[in-house]
Design an enzyme around this catalytic site. Structure first.
Site, PDB file in Angstrom:
ATOM      1  N   ASP A  46      44.504  68.813  77.176  1.00  0.00           N
ATOM      2  CA  ASP A  46      44.703  67.395  76.819  1.00  0.00           C
ATOM      3  C   ASP A  46      45.878  67.304  75.859  1.00  0.00           C
ATOM      4  O   ASP A  46      45.846  66.562  74.873  1.00  0.00           O
ATOM      5  CB  ASP A  46      43.435  66.789  76.204  1.00  0.00           C
TER       6      ASP A  46
ATOM      7  N   ASP B  22      42.316  68.880  68.641  1.00  0.00           N
ATOM      8  CA  ASP B  22      41.495  68.329  69.728  1.00  0.00           C
ATOM      9  C   ASP B  22      41.295  69.339  70.865  1.00  0.00           C
ATOM     10  O   ASP B  22      41.816  69.165  71.974  1.00  0.00           O
ATOM     11  CB  ASP B  22      42.154  67.038  70.242  1.00  0.00           C
TER      12      ASP B  22
HETATM   13  N1  LIG Z   1      42.389  68.282  60.972  1.00  0.00           N
HETATM   14  C1  LIG Z   1      42.847  67.025  60.915  1.00  0.00           C
HETATM   15  N2  LIG Z   1      43.535  66.599  59.835  1.00  0.00           N
HETATM   16  C2  LIG Z   1      43.989  65.325  59.775  1.00  0.00           C
HETATM   17  N3  LIG Z   1      43.787  64.400  60.740  1.00  0.00           N
HETATM   18  C3  LIG Z   1      43.107  64.759  61.834  1.00  0.00           C
HETATM   19  C4  LIG Z   1      42.583  66.087  61.976  1.00  0.00           C
HETATM   20  N4  LIG Z   1      41.928  66.159  63.157  1.00  0.00           N
HETATM   21  C5  LIG Z   1      42.021  64.944  63.717  1.00  0.00           C
HETATM   22  N5  LIG Z   1      42.738  64.086  62.938  1.00  0.00           N
HETATM   23  C6  LIG Z   1      43.043  62.681  63.237  1.00  0.00           C
HETATM   24  O1  LIG Z   1      42.017  62.117  64.024  1.00  0.00           O
HETATM   25  C7  LIG Z   1      42.524  61.742  65.320  1.00  0.00           C
HETATM   26  C8  LIG Z   1      41.485  62.080  66.379  1.00  0.00           C
HETATM   27  O2  LIG Z   1      41.199  63.468  66.401  1.00  0.00           O
HETATM   28  P1  LIG Z   1      40.961  64.244  67.752  1.00  0.00           P
HETATM   29  O3  LIG Z   1      42.159  64.112  68.621  1.00  0.00           O
HETATM   30  O4  LIG Z   1      40.504  65.612  67.420  1.00  0.00           O
HETATM   31  O5  LIG Z   1      39.735  63.435  68.326  1.00  0.00           O
HETATM   32  P2  LIG Z   1      39.583  62.545  69.647  1.00  0.00           P
HETATM   33  O6  LIG Z   1      40.913  62.181  70.225  1.00  0.00           O
HETATM   34  O7  LIG Z   1      38.597  61.490  69.408  1.00  0.00           O
HETATM   35  O8  LIG Z   1      38.939  63.638  70.506  1.00  0.00           O
HETATM   36  P3  LIG Z   1      38.185  63.440  71.835  1.00  0.00           P
HETATM   37  O9  LIG Z   1      39.214  62.911  72.796  1.00  0.00           O
HETATM   38  O10 LIG Z   1      37.729  64.818  72.146  1.00  0.00           O
HETATM   39  O11 LIG Z   1      37.086  62.485  71.546  1.00  0.00           O
HETATM   40  C9  LIG Z   1      43.813  62.515  65.476  1.00  0.00           C
HETATM   41  O12 LIG Z   1      44.716  61.882  66.341  1.00  0.00           O
HETATM   42  C10 LIG Z   1      44.325  62.577  64.061  1.00  0.00           C
HETATM   43  O13 LIG Z   1      45.011  61.392  63.732  1.00  0.00           O
HETATM   44 MG   LIG Z   2      42.687  63.266  70.402  1.00  0.00          MG
END
Ligand SMILES: Nc1ncnc2c1ncn2[C@@H]1O[C@H](COP(=O)(O)OP(=O)(O)OP(=O)(O)O)[C@@H](O)[C@H]1O
Ligand SMILES: [Mg+2]
Length: 254
Positions: A189, A206
């Site tokens: 992804d 992610d």
């Molecule tokens: N370790 C981190 N430190 C700072 N910000 C983070 C971190 N991890 C995630 N984020 C913020 O949170 C947002 C979402 O995180 P992530 O992409 O892991 O989840 P998601 O898109 O909801 O995942 P999924 O699609 O599996 O539900 C990221 O785009 C980023 O802005």
């Molecule tokens: Mg994400």
């Protein structure tokens, strides 16, 4: 429960993310996160010494990401939503990955498995010296990891970053190469949404859906990742050819 625990839990329960109506007096059906998740959050807070949840960084359909403090240091707490994480989608990325073949796969277990998968993938990537947030632990549908950002704001996603894009592209290429050849994983992804820039370094995030390179759809996922990466960098004026990138990543151009 100490006063601190209580305030963190209340903050969580009454945050807008959890209550659709915005009225804290409403009953549990209005809580977007079910009670199982609240319990898991509470258990994680104990288990990983979380002092308090600071603020939600992002709330999507499938997860909510909080900045939190553990032993006075900022961390990230990512909570997968039990109800909206799409089962059929998850199945596609779990089935066919030999590492997780013998697991029972009912609804809640698959979300827990997804969480554990993200943790293991992050740890593997980290061991291969790829820039990803350091994973701290996981509990049920909750994963904890290093927070990337300053006290005031989390690191920007690559799409919003002011990093030098030429440099960013060479970092992304190298990370994709290490991920494929050393960690033996495909992100699956990858895009400008799932990379953050922190101190001039590009971090991949992610990893829930990331699969082993042995997964029957690994090549398809890899090609999609490469197309996303090239589309983004081409838009930024950086030359990126999908086939060149793919041969670099897999090591065929060496
Ligand atoms: N370790 C981190 N430190 C700072 N910000 C983070 C971190 N991890 C995630 N984020 C913020 O949170 C947002 C979402 O995180 P992530 O992409 O892991 O989840 P998601 O898109 O909801 O995942 P999924 O699609 O599996 O539900 C990221 O785009 C980023 O802005
Ligand atoms: Mg994400």
């Amino acid at each position: 429960m100490t006063a601190e625990d209580r305030s963190a839990l209340e903050q969580l329960i009454f945050s807008k993310e959890f209550i659709r109506s915005g009225d804290p007096g409403r009953k549990t059906q209005d809580i977007v996160f079910d009670l199982r998740t609240l319990k898991a959050v509470f258990e994680s807070m104990k288990k990983f010494n979380i002092d308090y949840l600071d603020f939600p960084i992002m709330s999507g359909k499938e997860s909510i990401v909080f900045k939190a403090y553990s032993r006075k240091k900022p961390i990230v707490v990512k909570i997968f939503k039990m109800s909206t994480l799409r089962f059929s989608n998850l199945y596609l990325y779990v089935q066919g990955d030999r590492r997780f073949e013998n697991e029972k796969k009912d609804r809640s277990r698959i979300v827990y498995l997804w969480t554990r998968k993200e943790f293991i993938n992050l740890r593997t990537a980290r061991e291969c010296h790829i820039a990803v947030p350091n994973p701290i632990g996981f509990h049920q549908n909750i994963i904890l990891m290093q927070y990337l950002g300053t006290a005031a704001s989390p690191s920007p996603e690559l799409r919003k970053s002011s990093i030098d894009m030429e440099d960013a592209y060479s970092q992304v290429r190298e990370s994709m190469h290490l991920l494929y050849t050393k960690a033996k994983l495909v992100h699956a992804d990858l895009s400008e949404y799932n990379m953050l820039t922190y101190r001039n370094k590009v971090y991949m995030i992610d990893f829930g859906q990331s699969v082993s390179i042995e997964h029957p759809s690994a090549q398809i996922f890899l090609e999609r990742d490469a197309r996303n990466v090239c589309n983004f960098f081409n838009r930024k004026g950086i030359k990126c050819d999908v086939n060149d990138l793919l041969s670099f990543v897999t090591g065929e151009s060496a």
